[in-house]
Design a protein around this motif. Structure first.
Motif, short mmCIF file in Angstrom:
data_model
loop_
_atom_site.label_atom_id
_atom_site.label_comp_id
_atom_site.label_asym_id
_atom_site.label_seq_id
_atom_site.Cartn_x
_atom_site.Cartn_y
_atom_site.Cartn_z
N THR A 98 -1.80 -1.23 -4.09
CA THR A 98 -2.88 -0.25 -4.02
C THR A 98 -2.40 1.01 -3.31
O THR A 98 -1.23 1.13 -2.95
CB THR A 98 -4.10 -0.87 -3.30
OG1 THR A 98 -5.24 -0.02 -3.47
CG2 THR A 98 -3.83 -1.07 -1.81
N THR A 134 0.83 -1.20 0.00
CA THR A 134 0.00 0.00 0.00
C THR A 134 0.86 1.25 0.00
O THR A 134 1.67 1.46 0.92
CB THR A 134 -0.93 0.03 1.23
OG1 THR A 134 -1.69 -1.18 1.28
CG2 THR A 134 -1.88 1.22 1.16
N ASP A 149 1.43 4.73 1.00
CA ASP A 149 0.82 5.25 2.22
C ASP A 149 1.18 6.72 2.47
O ASP A 149 1.76 7.07 3.49
CB ASP A 149 1.25 4.38 3.41
CG ASP A 149 0.37 4.57 4.63
OD1 ASP A 149 -0.72 5.16 4.49
OD2 ASP A 149 0.75 4.11 5.72
N ALA A 197 -3.37 4.12 -0.28
CA ALA A 197 -4.15 4.42 0.91
C ALA A 197 -5.13 5.56 0.64
O ALA A 197 -4.87 6.46 -0.16
CB ALA A 197 -3.22 4.79 2.06
#
Length: 263
Positions: free
Chosen positions: A60, A23, A25, A62
């Motif tokens: 992906t 992720t 972030d 956040a």
């Protein structure tokens, strides 16, 4: 499930399924990549090469607003004076650039633009939710879209890439259209992209690792032949076509605030 994190990237590993979730972030900066994140992504991909618990990866971002918005505008990267040499910190943020041949599925929510295509271009396929939008603002701000264009030309029809990069910040490709042109393999309901990507990754991770990774490497070999000549020309094109940094900053500061068209 085990979790680990650095300053800008989070890693969660489900040892039962063999799937890791990476992720980005920095939600407060729309997951834009600064030099720290670039370093941490490089280290993470190379670390995953040695982690036999992990057989597939979901990538992906956040937050709800963006998957990634490319390089952070506050990053300053000094450049050599020669047009034949260029330092681009994003060239090595992807898994393939770091010799990771475990399959990566990208899960996109919100914006994915500009330098985000370095990451999407090195993912096996992309799952997006209904909020996802894709665009490349380089030309709007006086920059050449070089590496991004080469990578996306391997995922989208030429005319679609040309339209995206030449219209810049004025238009965005919505999730439905991205699916129609092949950039996205599946569109989910809002907030469900990671769930759908995890399903795919778990199925993939259940296969024999050697066969899966060999297939990923074969797929990438087919793409490398077309990518290499474009990347070779990119430094000169950027050196010739980019406006000076001050002029780019002026264009960015004066950017039109009108809502972009989404198709």
């Amino acid at each position: 499930m085990s979790s680990a994190g650095t300053e800008t990237v989070r890693l969660d590993v489900d040892e039962g399924t063999g799937v890791a979730v990476v992720t980005l972030d920095r939600p407060g900066r729309l997951n834009a990549i600064d030099l720290r994140m670039a370093e941490e992504l490089r280290a993470l991909w190379r670390r995953l090469r040695f982690d036999d618990r992990v057989r597939a990866v979901v990538l992906t971002g956040a937050g709800e607003r963006a998957f990634c918005t490319g390089i952070d505008r506050d990053v300053v990267v000094p450049q050599p004076s020669s047009p034949y040499m260029q330092d681009d910190p994003l060239l090595t943020v992807g898994p393939k650039a770091n010799d990771l041949w475990k399959p990566v599925v990208a899960a996109v929510r919100g914006m994915a633009c500009g330098g985000a295509f370095y990451l999407l271009g090195e993912s096996e396929f992309v799952v997006a939710d209904a909020t996802a939008v894709f665009f490349d603002p380089h030309t709007t701000y006086g920059m050449v879209s070089a590496y991004e264009s080469v990578l996306m030309a391997q995922r989208m029809p030429y005319g679609e890439v040309a339209r995206m990069v030449l219209l810049g910040n004025a238009e965005r490709i919505g999730a439905r259209r991205a699916h129609e042109i092949g950039l996205v393999s599946e569109v989910t309901e809002e907030g469900r992209a990671v769930e759908a990507a995890l399903w795919c990754a778990r199925v993939i991770a259940g296969g024999p690792a050697e066969a899966v990774q060999g297939t990923v490497r074969a797929l990438w070999a087919a793409r490398e032949a077309a990518r290499a000549p474009g990347f070779a020309q990119a430094p000169q094109l950027i050196a010739l076509g980019n406006l000076p940094g001050g002029r780019q900053a002026e264009l960015f500061a004066r950017r039109v605030r009108a809502e972009p068209r989404i198709r």
